[in-house]
Write a protein that holds these residues in place. Sequence first.
Motif, short mmCIF file in Angstrom:
data_model
loop_
_atom_site.label_atom_id
_atom_site.label_comp_id
_atom_site.label_asym_id
_atom_site.label_seq_id
_atom_site.Cartn_x
_atom_site.Cartn_y
_atom_site.Cartn_z
N GLU A 139 20.15 38.62 43.87
CA GLU A 139 20.59 37.26 43.57
C GLU A 139 21.69 37.26 42.51
O GLU A 139 22.68 36.54 42.64
N ASP A 140 21.53 38.08 41.46
CA ASP A 140 22.57 38.19 40.44
C ASP A 140 23.86 38.74 41.02
O ASP A 140 24.95 38.27 40.70
N MET A 141 23.75 39.76 41.88
CA MET A 141 24.95 40.35 42.47
C MET A 141 25.65 39.37 43.42
O MET A 141 26.87 39.38 43.53
N VAL A 142 24.88 38.52 44.07
CA VAL A 142 25.47 37.48 44.93
C VAL A 142 26.22 36.47 44.07
O VAL A 142 27.35 36.09 44.38
N THR A 143 25.61 36.04 42.97
CA THR A 143 26.27 35.11 42.05
C THR A 143 27.57 35.71 41.53
O THR A 143 28.60 35.04 41.48
N ASP A 144 27.53 36.99 41.15
CA ASP A 144 28.74 37.68 40.67
C ASP A 144 29.81 37.72 41.76
O ASP A 144 30.99 37.49 41.48
N THR A 145 29.41 38.00 42.99
CA THR A 145 30.37 38.12 44.09
C THR A 145 30.99 36.77 44.41
O THR A 145 32.20 36.67 44.65
N ILE A 146 30.20 35.72 44.39
CA ILE A 146 30.74 34.37 44.60
C ILE A 146 31.75 34.04 43.51
O ILE A 146 32.85 33.54 43.79
N ALA A 147 31.41 34.35 42.26
CA ALA A 147 32.35 34.10 41.15
C ALA A 147 33.62 34.92 41.34
O ALA A 147 34.72 34.44 41.06
N PHE A 148 33.49 36.15 41.83
CA PHE A 148 34.66 36.99 42.07
C PHE A 148 35.58 36.35 43.12
O PHE A 148 36.79 36.26 42.93
N VAL A 149 35.00 35.90 44.21
CA VAL A 149 35.81 35.29 45.28
C VAL A 149 36.48 34.02 44.77
O VAL A 149 37.68 33.81 45.00
N GLU A 150 35.74 33.20 44.05
CA GLU A 150 36.33 31.96 43.54
C GLU A 150 37.42 32.23 42.51
O GLU A 150 38.47 31.57 42.52
N THR A 151 37.21 33.21 41.62
CA THR A 151 38.11 33.47 40.51
C THR A 151 39.30 34.34 40.89
O THR A 151 40.44 34.05 40.52
N VAL A 152 39.07 35.41 41.62
CA VAL A 152 40.11 36.40 41.90
C VAL A 152 40.76 36.17 43.26
O VAL A 152 41.98 36.10 43.37
N VAL A 153 39.95 36.07 44.29
CA VAL A 153 40.48 35.90 45.65
C VAL A 153 41.04 34.49 45.82
O VAL A 153 42.09 34.30 46.42
N GLY A 154 40.35 33.50 45.28
CA GLY A 154 40.84 32.14 45.29
C GLY A 154 40.52 31.33 46.53
O GLY A 154 41.01 30.22 46.69
N GLY A 155 39.69 31.85 47.41
CA GLY A 155 39.32 31.09 48.61
C GLY A 155 38.61 31.98 49.60
O GLY A 155 38.26 33.11 49.29
N PRO A 156 38.40 31.47 50.81
CA PRO A 156 37.66 32.22 51.82
C PRO A 156 38.27 33.58 52.10
O PRO A 156 39.49 33.77 52.00
N ALA A 157 37.41 34.53 52.47
CA ALA A 157 37.86 35.89 52.76
C ALA A 157 36.99 36.49 53.85
O ALA A 157 35.91 35.99 54.14
N ARG A 158 37.48 37.55 54.42
CA ARG A 158 36.65 38.38 55.29
C ARG A 158 35.82 39.26 54.37
O ARG A 158 36.26 39.64 53.31
#
Length: 139
Positions: free
Chosen positions: A70-89
Amino acid sequence: MNRRVQLGPVDTWYGEDGEGEPLVFLHPGGVDSRALQPNLVALTQQFRVFTPERRGHGRTPGVPGPMTFEDMVTDTIAFVETVVGGPARFVGCSDGAVVALMVALRRPDLVERLACVAGVFHRDGFYGTWSRSAALIDW
């Protein structure tokens, strides 16, 4: 290119290479993104590949307390929102596949496509050994 980003309490290391649509490539448990290296040459020819290292793996230090999916999922979501900036494969290997699948379940708006490699396919094999929060997912 190697970079770092602060995601809540986690000082996250990540690689970013290639051009094109974003692809988040999640490493197996117990190793770091260097395990993905043999696949990067081909993927970076078509995609902008992000390889974040999860808390307590490789160049991303652990944080106090237990490490849960659950923590790693929260981190990954934050990564996508912060770094990637939107939807990704997403491509996830082993534990990375579990994290990618859980991201897709929690935030389908961030997952354009999903490939799970050597991931868990049924909870019976792990029920009771996963973190309590991961076991609560409605399968």
